[in-house]
Write an enzyme that holds these catalytic residues in place. Structure first.
Site, PDB file in Angstrom:
ATOM      1  N   GLU A   1      12.937  -2.984  11.469  1.00 51.80           N
ATOM      2  CA  GLU A   1      12.607  -1.860  10.600  1.00 51.80           C
ATOM      3  C   GLU A   1      11.573  -0.957  11.256  1.00 51.80           C
ATOM      4  O   GLU A   1      10.541  -1.419  11.738  1.00 51.80           O
ATOM      5  CB  GLU A   1      12.066  -2.373   9.264  1.00 51.80           C
ATOM      6  CG  GLU A   1      11.714  -1.256   8.288  1.00 51.80           C
ATOM      7  CD  GLU A   1      11.213  -1.792   6.958  1.00 51.80           C
ATOM      8  OE1 GLU A   1      11.268  -1.033   5.964  1.00 51.80           O
ATOM      9  OE2 GLU A   1      10.771  -2.947   6.900  1.00 51.80           O
TER      10      GLU A   1
ATOM     11  N   CYS B   1      10.423   1.541   2.159  1.00 53.85           N
ATOM     12  CA  CYS B   1      11.490   0.559   2.374  1.00 53.85           C
ATOM     13  C   CYS B   1      12.860   1.185   2.203  1.00 53.85           C
ATOM     14  O   CYS B   1      13.812   0.812   2.889  1.00 53.85           O
ATOM     15  CB  CYS B   1      11.323  -0.615   1.408  1.00 53.85           C
ATOM     16  SG  CYS B   1       9.817  -1.576   1.677  1.00 53.85           S
TER      17      CYS B   1
ATOM     18  N   GLU C   1      11.110  -7.798  -3.322  1.00 54.00           N
ATOM     19  CA  GLU C   1      11.647  -6.569  -2.723  1.00 54.00           C
ATOM     20  C   GLU C   1      10.993  -6.445  -1.363  1.00 54.00           C
ATOM     21  O   GLU C   1       9.796  -6.168  -1.265  1.00 54.00           O
ATOM     22  CB  GLU C   1      11.359  -5.356  -3.611  1.00 54.00           C
ATOM     23  CG  GLU C   1      12.151  -4.125  -3.192  1.00 54.00           C
ATOM     24  CD  GLU C   1      11.355  -3.161  -2.337  1.00 54.00           C
ATOM     25  OE1 GLU C   1      11.533  -3.213  -1.092  1.00 54.00           O
ATOM     26  OE2 GLU C   1      10.570  -2.390  -2.884  1.00 54.00           O
TER      27      GLU C   1
ATOM     28  N   TRP D   1       0.799  -1.220   0.000  1.00 48.68           N
ATOM     29  CA  TRP D   1       0.000   0.000   0.000  1.00 48.68           C
ATOM     30  C   TRP D   1       0.835   1.275   0.000  1.00 48.68           C
ATOM     31  O   TRP D   1       0.320   2.349  -0.275  1.00 48.68           O
ATOM     32  CB  TRP D   1      -0.893   0.028   1.243  1.00 48.68           C
ATOM     33  CG  TRP D   1      -0.144  -0.321   2.495  1.00 48.68           C
ATOM     34  CD1 TRP D   1      -0.099  -1.546   3.108  1.00 48.68           C
ATOM     35  CD2 TRP D   1       0.725   0.528   3.254  1.00 48.68           C
ATOM     36  NE1 TRP D   1       0.739  -1.501   4.203  1.00 48.68           N
ATOM     37  CE2 TRP D   1       1.249  -0.241   4.324  1.00 48.68           C
ATOM     38  CE3 TRP D   1       1.104   1.874   3.146  1.00 48.68           C
ATOM     39  CZ2 TRP D   1       2.133   0.283   5.263  1.00 48.68           C
ATOM     40  CZ3 TRP D   1       1.989   2.398   4.079  1.00 48.68           C
ATOM     41  CH2 TRP D   1       2.486   1.606   5.120  1.00 48.68           C
ATOM     42  N   ASN D   2       2.126   1.210   0.336  1.00 50.46           N
ATOM     43  CA  ASN D   2       2.826   2.459   0.629  1.00 50.46           C
ATOM     44  C   ASN D   2       3.105   3.326  -0.597  1.00 50.46           C
ATOM     45  O   ASN D   2       3.104   4.549  -0.509  1.00 50.46           O
ATOM     46  CB  ASN D   2       4.110   2.192   1.424  1.00 50.46           C
ATOM     47  CG  ASN D   2       5.063   1.265   0.722  1.00 50.46           C
ATOM     48  OD1 ASN D   2       4.667   0.442  -0.105  1.00 50.46           O
ATOM     49  ND2 ASN D   2       6.340   1.365   1.044  1.00 50.46           N
TER      50      ASN D   2
ATOM     51  N   LYS E   1      -2.588  -8.542  -7.282  1.00 50.08           N
ATOM     52  CA  LYS E   1      -3.198  -8.693  -5.963  1.00 50.08           C
ATOM     53  C   LYS E   1      -2.629  -7.557  -5.118  1.00 50.08           C
ATOM     54  O   LYS E   1      -1.510  -7.622  -4.624  1.00 50.08           O
ATOM     55  CB  LYS E   1      -2.855 -10.059  -5.361  1.00 50.08           C
ATOM     56  CG  LYS E   1      -3.668 -10.390  -4.090  1.00 50.08           C
ATOM     57  CD  LYS E   1      -3.232  -9.579  -2.900  1.00 50.08           C
ATOM     58  CE  LYS E   1      -4.037  -9.873  -1.645  1.00 50.08           C
ATOM     59  NZ  LYS E   1      -4.097  -8.709  -0.732  1.00 50.08           N
ATOM     60  N   HIS E   2      -3.416  -6.491  -4.973  1.00 47.70           N
ATOM     61  CA  HIS E   2      -2.936  -5.318  -4.254  1.00 47.70           C
ATOM     62  C   HIS E   2      -3.267  -5.445  -2.772  1.00 47.70           C
ATOM     63  O   HIS E   2      -4.032  -6.316  -2.354  1.00 47.70           O
ATOM     64  CB  HIS E   2      -3.577  -4.049  -4.835  1.00 47.70           C
ATOM     65  CG  HIS E   2      -2.643  -2.883  -4.894  1.00 47.70           C
ATOM     66  ND1 HIS E   2      -1.689  -2.648  -3.924  1.00 47.70           N
ATOM     67  CD2 HIS E   2      -2.514  -1.866  -5.790  1.00 47.70           C
ATOM     68  CE1 HIS E   2      -1.016  -1.553  -4.232  1.00 47.70           C
ATOM     69  NE2 HIS E   2      -1.491  -1.062  -5.353  1.00 47.70           N
ATOM     70  N   ALA E   3      -2.664  -4.563  -1.973  1.00 47.83           N
ATOM     71  CA  ALA E   3      -2.962  -4.527  -0.542  1.00 47.83           C
ATOM     72  C   ALA E   3      -4.440  -4.224  -0.328  1.00 47.83           C
ATOM     73  O   ALA E   3      -5.048  -3.448  -1.080  1.00 47.83           O
ATOM     74  CB  ALA E   3      -2.107  -3.462   0.134  1.00 47.83           C
TER      75      ALA E   3
END
Length: 470
Positions: free
Chosen positions: A367, A268, A234, A136-137, A160-162
Site C-alpha cells: 500500500e 485506505c 478495517e 490519525w488519518n 484509544k486514538h493514534a
C-alpha cells in the site's frame, strides 16, 4: 511513540501529553462498566436527543476543530472542515434511524410454524463496553462512524486514538460530555499501544473495533480471539481504479486525481492502482498526469493548498522507499518522484505518477500511503479483473465503464467490499463499509454497522397446550 501534537508541516512539537497510569485506566474502565448498566436501559428517544446535541455542537465547532486536525496530521483545511461536517451528518442520520434499524424482527409465521412457539421475535441488545482503536488519518470521522451507531445501540465507548492526534482525541471526549452524555459513556484513553492488550483482555470490555494497519489488526484480532471477544477490523487498502474503453476519459481522469490525493493520499479507500484499457491508456495517462502535476503542494492551513505534508516523518520515509525501489527497478515517474524543492521543514512529498510498474517492485503489492499513483495498461476485462484482484487487500474499488455486461462481471468477480461505477469510492452513513482479504472483516455504517455490536437475541414464547388434546 510519544503522545504529542507534532505539526507535520514544520516538524515542530507543539504539545506533549503524559500517558495515563494504571490507576487512571482502572478508573475509566470502572466508569464505563458502571455506566453501561444504566445507559443500556435508556430509550432511543433519549439517546437520539444526546446525539443530536453532539451534532449541533460539532457543527458549531467545525472551523476550530478543523484547524486542530490540520495542525496535528496535515490534511488541507478545507478537507478538515468537510470531515467535521460529515461527522455531523452521520450523527444526525443515526439519531433519526437507529430505532427503526434495531426494531424487533418477526419471522414469517409460516417459517416458524413447526417451532412449537406461539410467538418468536429477534431483539437487539447492546454488548457493553466497546474499545475503539483508531488511526490519525481521519481523526474525527473514523471515531464518529463507530461512536454514533454504538451509542445509539446502547453501548458505551473507550477510545484509544493514534498518539499523534491527542488534542482531537480529547476534543471528542469533551464533545460528548458537553452534549450531556453521562460520565462513562464515552472516554478517551491517552495511552500508548503497549497498553491495548491489558485493556482488551479486561473482562469489562466486551468487544473492539480497529481501523489501522494490517499488523495492528492482526495483533488486536489475536488478543480478542484469545479472549473470545467480537471485533470489527478495517485495515489497509490498495484500491484499483479501472478505466475501460467505453469510459468518459475526461471525467475519469479528472476524478482520478481527487481519488488519489484526497487527504494527502493517506486514505485506505483512496484509489491507488490505475488500471487502464490499452485503447485509451495514452489519453488517460496524459490527462491524469497533467492533473496531478498541477496540484499545489504547501501549507495545509492555506486555503489554496491541494496537498499538504505526510503525517509523520516515518510515513514519508516509507513512501520514498517504495518509490525509489520502483524507479531503481525500471519504473518511470511521469511526474513527481521526490521531495518538492523549497521545503526543508515538514514532511512533504511531490504528488507522483509511476508507469511501467511490474510485479518485481514492492509498490505493486504494498500500500502506498501518500500521493503516489501507479499506472497499468490492460487489454480487456479479464486482465483488468486479474490486475485489480492481484493484491492481498480488498477494501473497495472503482470502475469506469458504460458497458452493462462489463459492470456485471466486475460486480461478480471483484474481490472488494465495494464496487463504485463511474465515480470515486466514498463512505456514507447509509452504505455499509468494510473489506475482504487482508483489508479486514465486519462492516461499519448503515444498518450493518449498528448491529455489529449488538446481541441478536431470539425471543421464543411457547404455545399453550390445546385443551382439547391435553
Amino acid at each position: 511513540m510519544p503522545i504529542a501534537t507534532v505539526n507535520p508541516a514544520s516538524g515542530e512539537t507543539l504539545k506533549t501529553f503524559d500517558a495515563l497510569g494504571a490507576d487512571a485506566i482502572e478508573h475509566r474502565l470502572a466508569a464505563a462498566a458502571d455506566r453501561f448498566r444504566l445507559y443500556r436501559l435508556t430509550g432511543f428517544g433519549e439517546r437520539a436527543r444526546l446525539l443530536r446535541r453532539a451534532a449541533d455542537l460539532l457543527e458549531r465547532d467545525a472551523p476550530d476543530i478543523a484547524r486542530t486536525m490540520t495542525t496535528e496530521m496535515g490534511k488541507p483545511l478545507a478537507q478538515a472542515r468537510a470531515e467535521a461536517l460529515k461527522c455531523v451528518k452521520a450523527m444526525r442520520w443515526y439519531a433519526e434511524r437507529a430505532e427503526a434499524l434495531l426494531a424487533d424482527e418477526h419471522p414469517a409465521e409460516g417459517d416458524v410454524v413447526d417451532s412449537g412457539a406461539a410467538h418468536v421475535r429477534v431483539h437487539y441488545r447492546p454488548l457493553g463496553v466497546v474499545l475503539a482503536v483508531m488511526p490519525w488519518n481521519f481523526p474525527l470521522w473514523q471515531v464518529v462512524r463507530f461512536a454514533a451507531p454504538a451509542l445509539m445501540a446502547g453501548n458505551v465507548g473507550l477510545l484509544k486514538h493514534a498518539s499523534n492526534v491527542p488534542q482531537t482525541a480529547l476534543y471528542l471526549e469533551e464533545l460528548f460530555h458537553r452534549a450531556g452524555y453521562p460520565e462513562g459513556c464515552f472516554q478517551t484513553l491517552l495511552v500508548g499501544s503497549d497498553a491495548i492488550e491489558a485493556i482488551l483482555r479486561d473482562n469489562r470490555v466486551a468487544a473492539a473495533t480497529l481501523t489501522g494497519s494490517e499488523p495492528a489488526g492482526r495483533s488486536v484480532a489475536s488478543i480478542a480471539g484469545d479472549e473470545i471477544k467480537k471485533t470489527v477490523l478495517e485495515l489497509g487498502g490498495s484500491d484499483p481504479y479501472v478505466v475501460m474503453s467505453s469510459a468518459d476519459v475526461e471525467r475519469a481522469a479528472r476524478t482520478a486525481v481527487t481519488a488519489r490525493v484526497q487527504n494527502n493520499g493517506q486514505s485506505c479507500i483512496a484509489a491507488k492502482r490505475f488500471i487502464v484499457h490499452e485503447d485509451i491508456y495514452d489519453a488517460f495517462a496524459e490527462r491524469f498526469t497533467a492533473g496531478v502535476r498541477a496540484l499545489t503542494v504547501g501549507d495545509p492551513l492555506d486555503e489554496s493548498t491541494d496537498v499538504g505534508p505526510l503525517s509523520t516523518e516515518r510515513g514519508r520515509a516509507d513512501l520514498e522507499e517504495l518509490v525509489d525501489d520502483a524507479l531503481n527497478r525500471g519504473a518511470t515517474a511521469l511526474c513527481g518522484g521526490a521531495r518538492p524543492e523549497g521545503y526543508e521543514r515538514g514532511w512533504f512529498f511531490t504528488p507522483t505518477v509511476l508507469a511501467g510498474v511490474t510485479d518485481t517492485m514492492r509498490v505493486h503489492t504494498e500500500e502506498t500511503f501518500g500521493p503516489v499513483a501507479t499506472l497499468y495498461r490492460v487489454s480487456g476485462v479479464e486482465e483488468a479483473i486479474a490486475f485489480a484482484n492481484g493484491t492481498p487487500f480488498g477494501l473497495s474499488s472503482n470502475v469506469w465503464t458504460r458497458d452493462e455486461g462489463e459492470m456485471r462481471r466486475f460486480v461478480q468477480d471483484m474481490e472488494a467490499g465495494g464496487v463504485f461505477f463511474n465515480g470515486m469510492t466514498a463512505s456514507h452513513p447509509a452504505l455499509p463499509f468494510g473489506g475482504v482479504k487482508r483489508s479486514g472483516y465486519g462492516r461499519e455504517l448503515a444498518g450493518h454497522g449498528i448491529k455489529e455490536f449488538c446481541n441478536a437475541t431470539t425471543v421464543w414464547l411457547g404455545a399453550e397446550p390445546d385443551a382439547a388434546t391435553s
